[in-house]
Design an enzyme around this catalytic site. Structure first.
Site, PDB file in Angstrom:
ATOM      1  CB  THR A 127      -0.867  -0.001   1.280  1.00  0.00           C
ATOM      2  OG1 THR A 127      -1.724  -1.135   1.242  1.00  0.00           O
ATOM      3  CG2 THR A 127      -1.701   1.261   1.399  1.00  0.00           C
TER       4      THR A 127
ATOM      5  CG  LEU B  99      -5.027  -7.642   7.922  1.00  0.00           C
ATOM      6  CD1 LEU B  99      -5.217  -7.964   6.448  1.00  0.00           C
ATOM      7  CD2 LEU B  99      -4.848  -8.939   8.692  1.00  0.00           C
TER       8      LEU B  99
HETATM    9  N1  GLY Z   1      -4.029  -1.600   4.196  1.00  0.00           N
HETATM   10  C1  GLY Z   1      -4.485  -2.102   2.965  1.00  0.00           C
HETATM   11  C2  GLY Z   1      -5.617  -3.002   3.084  1.00  0.00           C
HETATM   12  O1  GLY Z   1      -5.792  -3.730   4.072  1.00  0.00           O
HETATM   13  O2  GLY Z   1      -6.391  -3.032   2.162  1.00  0.00           O
END
Ligand code: GLY
Length: 305
Positions: A175, A227
């Site tokens: 990301t 996450l």
């Molecule tokens: N932080 C990116 C996601 O979990 O989609």
């Protein structure tokens, strides 16, 4: 006075990929800082920085995004404007080159905050975005490998995706995020992602949710990586900016936000923050997170992984 700080994702970045991550983050800071140097806005700077990383297949955003379980790419992106808490986001958008620019148009051209799925794609068409296939051969090969391992039962039971990703943090990194403050004291944050490998179609992470993966206030701006399922539950970036409001500096706010996350949800994550004085905060609980920044007066971009 200005500052721009970016991240290229938290996770477990293999040594042979480290240089590409660092170079990519530095290129993004360069694009954003050129705007800030010429008295441009923090909004333009974070959008420009994210577009550079969305075009770089090293990162899990735009071209090079990870694939869903079904083998498609669904991208999330968000942009936040600190002075009045404006926010624009897209979720599950397909086949465009720059989700971050679409997120900004949601903010500027609609009365909504978040457009998802087909609606986001219809809006992209209306705004003149051209078709773009973000799937790279490398991501396709990774997807085939991971999916095969899963189908063969080489993963132990998979009742919770979260447990799987804890064991395989390499699924997460990528990301991208940018935070900035411009010479007028205005803050902005932007985040863009392909999400997580093997996610179910329709899964939306923290990135486009206000205060979860992206947030900006008059106190500062913040973008997260990791996450999403954990970060959403504690409104991670809003929590971090609350720590700024309570008087912590950017670095202590970043550390406190990760501690809070560790105590309540125990998710792999990283965060970047810029505060109203242009100070930066960088922290993660994963082995790696690529970051780079430039502050007014620095001769060289500072970076790390
Ligand atoms: N932080 C990116 C996601 O979990 O989609």
């Amino acid at each position: 006075m200005y500052t721009i700080l970016v991240h290229g994702g938290a996770g477990n970045i293999p040594e042979d990929k480290a240089q590409a991550h660092l170079e990519g983050a530095k290129e993004a800071v360069k694009a954003g800082s050129e705007i800030l140097k010429s008295d441009g806005s923090a909004m333009d700077a974070v959008e420009a920085a994210i577009k550079v990383m969305e075009d770089n297949p090293t990162f899990n955003a735009g071209t090079g995004s990870v694939l869903t379980f079904e083998g498609e790419v669904e991208m999330d992106a968000a942009i936040a404007y600190g002075p009045n808490l404006d926010f624009g986001a897209v979720a599950g958008v397909k086949n465009i080159r720059h989700p971050i620019s679409l997120a900004r148009l949601v903010m500027e051209k609609t009365d909504h905050v978040l457009l998802a799925g087909q609606g986001a794609n219809d809006f992209a068409k209306l705004m003149g975005f051209e078709y773009h296939d973000p799937i790279t051969p490398q991501r396709k090969a990774q997807w085939e490998k991971y999916r095969q391992e899963f189908m063969n039962g080489n993963y132990k039971d998979w009742p919770k995706l979260r447990e799987l990703f804890k064991e395989h943090p390499e699924f997460l990194h990528g990301t991208v995020g940018a935070v900035a403050i411009d010479s007028h004291g205005e803050t902005a944050a932007a985040t863009s992602t392909g999400g997580v490998f093997l996610k179910l179609l329709g899964r939306v992470g923290d990135t486009p949710i206000p205060g979860a993966g992206t947030y900006a206030t008059i106190e500062g701006a913040s973008s997260s990586t990791g996450l999403g399922e954990g970060m959403m539950r504690i409104l991670f970036t809003k929590t971090a900016l609350d720590f700024l409001r309570d008087g912590l500096d950017a670095q202590h706010a970043a550390e406190s936000a990760i501690n809070y996350l560790d105590n309540f949800v125990g998710t792999d994550a990283g965060i970047i923050i810029v505060d109203r004085n242009g100070n930066v905060g960088i922290h993660h609980n994963t082995p790696n997170m690529t970051w780079a920044y430039l502050k007014d007066g620095m001769n060289e971009i500072s970076c790390g992984i």
